[in-house]
Design a protein around this motif. Sequence first.
Motif, PDB file in Angstrom:
ATOM      1  N   VAL A  54       0.882  -1.162   0.000  1.00  0.00           N
ATOM      2  CA  VAL A  54       0.000   0.000   0.000  1.00  0.00           C
ATOM      3  C   VAL A  54       0.921   1.214   0.000  1.00  0.00           C
ATOM      4  O   VAL A  54       1.724   1.377   0.924  1.00  0.00           O
ATOM      5  CB  VAL A  54      -0.937   0.013   1.228  1.00  0.00           C
ATOM      6  CG1 VAL A  54      -1.717   1.312   1.298  1.00  0.00           C
ATOM      7  CG2 VAL A  54      -1.877  -1.185   1.188  1.00  0.00           C
ATOM      8  N   ASN A  55       0.834   2.030  -1.048  1.00  0.00           N
ATOM      9  CA  ASN A  55       1.726   3.184  -1.215  1.00  0.00           C
ATOM     10  C   ASN A  55       3.192   2.784  -1.027  1.00  0.00           C
ATOM     11  O   ASN A  55       3.947   3.424  -0.308  1.00  0.00           O
ATOM     12  CB  ASN A  55       1.360   4.324  -0.260  1.00  0.00           C
ATOM     13  CG  ASN A  55       0.027   4.931  -0.601  1.00  0.00           C
ATOM     14  OD1 ASN A  55      -0.444   4.827  -1.723  1.00  0.00           O
ATOM     15  ND2 ASN A  55      -0.594   5.568   0.369  1.00  0.00           N
ATOM     16  N   ASP A  56       3.580   1.679  -1.634  1.00  0.00           N
ATOM     17  CA  ASP A  56       4.954   1.152  -1.610  1.00  0.00           C
ATOM     18  C   ASP A  56       5.401   0.631  -0.250  1.00  0.00           C
ATOM     19  O   ASP A  56       6.577   0.318  -0.062  1.00  0.00           O
ATOM     20  CB  ASP A  56       5.959   2.183  -2.129  1.00  0.00           C
ATOM     21  CG  ASP A  56       5.816   2.410  -3.625  1.00  0.00           C
ATOM     22  OD1 ASP A  56       5.513   1.437  -4.343  1.00  0.00           O
ATOM     23  OD2 ASP A  56       6.005   3.549  -4.070  1.00  0.00           O
ATOM     24  N   THR A  57       4.505   0.520   0.717  1.00  0.00           N
ATOM     25  CA  THR A  57       4.823  -0.071   2.016  1.00  0.00           C
ATOM     26  C   THR A  57       4.300  -1.502   2.041  1.00  0.00           C
ATOM     27  O   THR A  57       3.120  -1.725   1.760  1.00  0.00           O
ATOM     28  CB  THR A  57       4.168   0.734   3.158  1.00  0.00           C
ATOM     29  OG1 THR A  57       4.653   2.069   3.114  1.00  0.00           O
ATOM     30  CG2 THR A  57       4.484   0.116   4.510  1.00  0.00           C
ATOM     31  N   PRO A  58       5.149  -2.478   2.349  1.00  0.00           N
ATOM     32  CA  PRO A  58       4.671  -3.871   2.412  1.00  0.00           C
ATOM     33  C   PRO A  58       3.599  -4.032   3.478  1.00  0.00           C
ATOM     34  O   PRO A  58       3.685  -3.469   4.569  1.00  0.00           O
ATOM     35  CB  PRO A  58       5.914  -4.674   2.795  1.00  0.00           C
ATOM     36  CG  PRO A  58       7.070  -3.776   2.537  1.00  0.00           C
ATOM     37  CD  PRO A  58       6.567  -2.372   2.663  1.00  0.00           C
ATOM     38  N   VAL A  59       2.557  -4.795   3.142  1.00  0.00           N
ATOM     39  CA  VAL A  59       1.471  -5.092   4.080  1.00  0.00           C
ATOM     40  C   VAL A  59       1.185  -6.588   4.012  1.00  0.00           C
ATOM     41  O   VAL A  59       1.483  -7.250   3.021  1.00  0.00           O
ATOM     42  CB  VAL A  59       0.187  -4.296   3.778  1.00  0.00           C
ATOM     43  CG1 VAL A  59       0.397  -2.810   3.973  1.00  0.00           C
ATOM     44  CG2 VAL A  59      -0.337  -4.577   2.388  1.00  0.00           C
ATOM     45  N   ASN A  60       0.607  -7.124   5.099  1.00  0.00           N
ATOM     46  CA  ASN A  60       0.222  -8.527   5.071  1.00  0.00           C
ATOM     47  C   ASN A  60      -1.178  -8.636   4.445  1.00  0.00           C
ATOM     48  O   ASN A  60      -1.860  -7.645   4.215  1.00  0.00           O
ATOM     49  CB  ASN A  60       0.301  -9.152   6.466  1.00  0.00           C
ATOM     50  CG  ASN A  60      -0.607  -8.496   7.456  1.00  0.00           C
ATOM     51  OD1 ASN A  60      -1.755  -8.181   7.171  1.00  0.00           O
ATOM     52  ND2 ASN A  60      -0.102  -8.268   8.661  1.00  0.00           N
ATOM     53  N   LEU A  61      -1.598  -9.857   4.177  1.00  0.00           N
ATOM     54  CA  LEU A  61      -2.874 -10.047   3.482  1.00  0.00           C
ATOM     55  C   LEU A  61      -4.065  -9.609   4.310  1.00  0.00           C
ATOM     56  O   LEU A  61      -5.068  -9.137   3.760  1.00  0.00           O
ATOM     57  CB  LEU A  61      -3.025 -11.508   3.047  1.00  0.00           C
ATOM     58  CG  LEU A  61      -2.044 -11.947   1.952  1.00  0.00           C
ATOM     59  CD1 LEU A  61      -2.284 -13.401   1.578  1.00  0.00           C
ATOM     60  CD2 LEU A  61      -2.163 -11.056   0.733  1.00  0.00           C
ATOM     61  N   GLU A  62      -3.978  -9.706   5.624  1.00  0.00           N
ATOM     62  CA  GLU A  62      -5.085  -9.233   6.474  1.00  0.00           C
ATOM     63  C   GLU A  62      -5.246  -7.718   6.343  1.00  0.00           C
ATOM     64  O   GLU A  62      -6.362  -7.222   6.213  1.00  0.00           O
ATOM     65  CB  GLU A  62      -4.843  -9.622   7.930  1.00  0.00           C
ATOM     66  CG  GLU A  62      -5.982  -9.216   8.826  1.00  0.00           C
ATOM     67  CD  GLU A  62      -5.777  -9.627  10.265  1.00  0.00           C
ATOM     68  OE1 GLU A  62      -6.503  -9.108  11.122  1.00  0.00           O
ATOM     69  OE2 GLU A  62      -4.899 -10.465  10.541  1.00  0.00           O
TER      70      GLU A  62
END
Length: 66
Positions: A54-62
């Motif tokens: 999200v906006n180049d920040t890694p996020v988990n699937l949740e």
Amino acid sequence: MLLDREKKNFVEGVFALGGKEEAAAFFRDNDLDAEDEVVIRREIAPNGKTRAFVNDTPVNLEQLRN
């Protein structure tokens, strides 16, 4: 369907938040950069593993589902 199963593929969407407080709270709570437009990207590797941003920040699937 992947276009080329030998290379990494990307799916990307750009969304306008429109100043919604619920969205702003989610970004604050998840330590993400909140902007008027949000870019959500999913990378799909040839081996089937995926990564989300999200906006180049890694996020988990949740986080991505929320």
